[in-house]
Structures are given as structure tokens and as C-alpha cells.
Write a protein that holds these residues in place. Sequence first.
Motif, short mmCIF file in Angstrom:
data_model
loop_
_atom_site.label_atom_id
_atom_site.label_comp_id
_atom_site.label_asym_id
_atom_site.label_seq_id
_atom_site.Cartn_x
_atom_site.Cartn_y
_atom_site.Cartn_z
N ARG A 19 -62.36 20.62 -12.43
CA ARG A 19 -61.28 20.02 -13.26
C ARG A 19 -59.95 20.58 -12.43
N PHE A 20 -59.16 19.55 -12.97
CA PHE A 20 -57.34 19.46 -11.88
C PHE A 20 -56.66 20.03 -13.05
N GLU A 21 -56.03 20.47 -12.76
CA GLU A 21 -54.96 20.70 -13.68
C GLU A 21 -53.94 21.05 -13.30
N LEU A 22 -52.59 20.45 -13.77
CA LEU A 22 -51.66 20.24 -13.60
C LEU A 22 -50.74 20.68 -14.69
N ARG A 23 -49.41 20.97 -14.07
CA ARG A 23 -48.51 21.84 -15.03
C ARG A 23 -46.79 20.71 -14.91
N LEU A 24 -46.30 20.58 -16.39
CA LEU A 24 -45.61 19.59 -16.41
C LEU A 24 -44.29 20.89 -17.36
N SER A 25 -43.54 19.95 -17.08
CA SER A 25 -42.28 20.62 -18.41
C SER A 25 -42.10 19.41 -19.13
N GLU A 26 -41.63 19.83 -20.37
CA GLU A 26 -41.88 19.49 -21.88
C GLU A 26 -41.29 18.07 -21.67
N VAL A 27 -40.18 17.86 -20.68
CA VAL A 27 -39.94 16.54 -20.91
C VAL A 27 -40.89 15.66 -20.06
N GLU A 28 -41.38 15.39 -18.97
CA GLU A 28 -42.62 15.66 -18.09
C GLU A 28 -43.63 15.00 -19.61
N ARG A 29 -44.04 16.18 -20.08
CA ARG A 29 -44.99 15.44 -20.71
C ARG A 29 -45.15 15.10 -21.70
N LYS A 30 -43.85 14.63 -22.39
CA LYS A 30 -43.67 13.47 -23.32
C LYS A 30 -43.74 12.18 -22.67
N GLN A 31 -43.35 12.16 -21.03
CA GLN A 31 -42.86 11.01 -20.44
C GLN A 31 -44.33 10.06 -20.45
N PHE A 32 -45.08 11.21 -19.95
CA PHE A 32 -47.15 11.87 -20.33
C PHE A 32 -47.45 10.69 -20.99
N LEU A 33 -47.28 11.50 -22.43
CA LEU A 33 -47.84 10.70 -23.48
C LEU A 33 -47.87 9.59 -23.96
N GLU A 34 -46.28 8.89 -23.42
CA GLU A 34 -45.62 7.90 -23.82
C GLU A 34 -46.65 6.58 -22.91
N LEU A 35 -46.42 6.55 -21.28
CA LEU A 35 -46.83 6.78 -20.99
C LEU A 35 -48.36 6.05 -20.79
N GLU A 36 -49.27 7.28 -21.62
CA GLU A 36 -51.12 7.15 -21.89
C GLU A 36 -50.91 6.54 -22.83
N LYS A 37 -50.09 6.01 -24.04
CA LYS A 37 -50.00 5.20 -25.17
C LYS A 37 -49.85 3.97 -24.45
N ALA A 38 -48.53 3.51 -23.84
CA ALA A 38 -48.26 2.75 -23.07
C ALA A 38 -49.27 1.89 -22.71
N LEU A 39 -50.68 2.46 -21.78
CA LEU A 39 -51.48 2.45 -20.39
C LEU A 39 -52.47 1.62 -21.25
N GLY A 40 -53.15 2.46 -22.73
CA GLY A 40 -54.21 2.41 -23.60
C GLY A 40 -55.11 3.26 -22.28
N LEU A 41 -54.88 4.00 -21.43
CA LEU A 41 -55.77 4.98 -20.94
C LEU A 41 -55.18 6.42 -21.43
N SER A 42 -56.06 6.98 -20.63
CA SER A 42 -56.48 8.54 -21.14
C SER A 42 -55.29 9.41 -20.12
N ARG A 43 -55.35 10.35 -20.18
CA ARG A 43 -54.46 11.06 -18.88
C ARG A 43 -55.14 11.14 -17.92
N ALA A 44 -56.65 11.88 -18.00
CA ALA A 44 -57.18 11.63 -16.53
C ALA A 44 -57.26 10.41 -16.29
N ASP A 45 -58.07 9.61 -17.06
CA ASP A 45 -58.04 7.83 -16.28
C ASP A 45 -57.46 7.27 -15.66
#
Length: 136
Positions: A19-45
Amino acid sequence: MKNRNANRRSISNEQRTRRFELRLSEVERKQFLELEKALGLSRADIVRIRVLQHSKKMLVNTTEIMKLLDGIGAQIGRSGNNINQLAKHANTLRQQGMLHSAIMRDFAPLFTEYIRLQRKLEQSVRRLIRLMRGQT
């Protein structure tokens, strides 16, 4: 979610136990989730692709880029239409003997610059497409 499972299988047959842990601010987390949705990939991928496989390549939202390129294409089309209208008007004036050489002299460098910029734009678009395909 079917796409995610297919991506996982195709990336590696090796079982992932670390496992690999990544800490993000709430803004970064939202950006990551938007990226995940836009690219159609999982966060891990996304992390695996960006960090391990293609560290020098960039993940892009191709839908957004295609929209922007479509807008640029429309503007180029409008420019071409304007040039055709100018050429038609110039031919009409020439036939009537009203086209002054000063107008053509002033127009020639502008048209030359337009052609130069259009070629530069075409090269940039081709380069962008190669980067999107991962062919740098």
C-alpha cells in the motif's frame, strides 16, 4: 466500473500487496476525484500510470482538449472565409479598375504573416496530438 477492472488486469498480472498512502488537502482531493471521473481511471491507476509507467508523460483530459481544438478549428475556418471574401472583393475592384497597388502592397505582408501563423498553429496541433497519443 468494468473499465477499471480491465485496466487493472492489463497493467500487470502481478498481485499487488503493498500500500501507498497519499495525503491531500480537501481541494486537492476534489481535484483528484474530478480527474478520476474525467479520465475514467481509478485513483490507483492514475498514480501508477503517472508515476511508474509514464513519468515524463502527462495525463490530459482529452475531452476538454478536443473542445478547445474544435473552437480553434472554427476560428481558422472563419479566418479562411474572411480571406475568401477579401479576395472576391479585390477581384471585383480589379475588374472595375479600382484596385490600387498600395492596397495590394499593404495586404501582402499581412497575408504572409497569416500563412506563417497558420503553419505554426498546424505544427502545434500535430505536436499536441502526438503528445496526447504518448508518442512525444
